[in-house]
Design an enzyme around this catalytic site. Structure first.
Site, short mmCIF file in Angstrom:
data_model
loop_
_atom_site.label_atom_id
_atom_site.label_comp_id
_atom_site.label_asym_id
_atom_site.label_seq_id
_atom_site.Cartn_x
_atom_site.Cartn_y
_atom_site.Cartn_z
N ASP A 104 0.82 -1.22 0.00
CA ASP A 104 0.00 0.00 0.00
C ASP A 104 0.86 1.27 0.00
O ASP A 104 1.95 1.28 0.55
CB ASP A 104 -0.90 -0.02 1.24
CG ASP A 104 -2.04 0.97 1.14
OD1 ASP A 104 -2.29 1.49 0.02
OD2 ASP A 104 -2.68 1.25 2.17
N ASN A 137 -10.59 -3.17 -6.34
CA ASN A 137 -9.75 -2.23 -7.10
C ASN A 137 -10.29 -1.91 -8.50
O ASN A 137 -9.83 -0.96 -9.14
CB ASN A 137 -8.30 -2.75 -7.21
CG ASN A 137 -7.51 -2.60 -5.93
OD1 ASN A 137 -6.58 -3.35 -5.66
ND2 ASN A 137 -7.88 -1.63 -5.09
#
Ligand code: FPP
Length: 248
Positions: A28, A76
């Site tokens: 991330d 996503n």
């Protein structure tokens, strides 16, 4: 008032004879890394993919058995098309390069997730790397692609129910171990250590079943800046923990 000098990276003590077998990472912070540099988010993903390569190669070198990374979640797809395409393009590029390197490093690549909605070329590449991997016995890298922990559990439940309906299984006889066999991670030991960079302290639908007894390590460092030294810190923190698995 004198300030204490921060410890040198070499001062981080890692016992390399006692490493976790399986480390999982939520990669991330790529977007923020790019934003801080005035770059498009896609540049952050490209830098993150380089970091993936460095860290995966290093994990193989120090002797980890399994490394699992979160590359693309079931959520996503909500990102702009340009960003999704850039991530797919990076995956293709790195898979192609990995196929060549697997011969040398004997790293095995495996995928967790529903690959069916991925571009055909990428899907074929995943199948190819999976097939080549069968020949090797080195570290296994699991790339989570179109992966979600809840989705994985629902799929496993569906598959189990189908086996029951077909008379192959008995609902009352289901054990945790047998259920694990329906997950993408069938046959792979649970992660011992889950690392999340970028300062976020949440699990984000990653390995929900498998991380039941994992140790967690969070750091503010953004994924593209995640270094071997940072990995050492995570490993040292893990080695300093006392794992009781619900016991005393
Ligand atoms: C999270 O950062 C990262 C992703 C959703 C993509 C990860 C993909 C790669 C590292 C590239 C390809 C991977 C491999 C295995 C070669 P973010 O975009 O959510 O960052 P932010 O929170 O700062 O916006």
């Amino acid at each position: 008032m004198a300030f204490l000098k921060p410890k040198e990276d070499t001062a981080v003590q890692v016992d390399f004879d006692n490493l976790p077998r399986h480390v999982a990472i939520i990669m991330d912070g790529n977007g923020r890394w790019a934003k801080r540099r005035g770059l498009p988010r896609t540049a952050g993903h490209a830098a993150g993919a380089e970091t993936f390569r460095t860290i995966a190669t290093y994990c193989q070198k120090i002797g980890l058995d399994y490394l699992t990374v979160y590359a693309f979640s079931t959520e996503n797809w909500k990102r702009p098309l340009e960003e999704v395409s850039a991530i797919m393009g990076l995956l293709k590029k790195y898979l192609l390069e990995s196929i060549e390197k697997m011969e040398r490093d004997h790293i095995r690549l495996h995928f967790f997730g529903d690959l069916s909605p991925l571009p055909a070329e990428l899907r074929e590449m995943c199948d190819r790397t999976d097939a080549i991997s069968q020949r090797y016995d080195g570290m296994q890298v699991n790339v989570c692609l179109n992966y979600g922990g809840r989705d994985e559990i629902v799929r496993a439940a569906r598959a189990f129910a189908a086996d029951c309906a077909a008379g192959k299984r008995e609902p009352a006889a289901l054990t945790e171990e047998a259920f694990s066999g329906y997950l993408y991670s069938a046959g792979i030991p649970d992660p011992d250590l889950v690392i999340r960079p970028s300062g976020e302290i949440r699990i984000s639908n990653f390995l929900l079943w498998q991380s039941a007894y994992a140790e967690f390590y969070y750091t503010d460092v953004l994924w593209p800046d995640f270094s071997k030294e940072e990995l050492h810190r995570a490993l040292a923190a893990y080695q300093g923990r006392s794992r009781r698995f619900g016991g005393v």
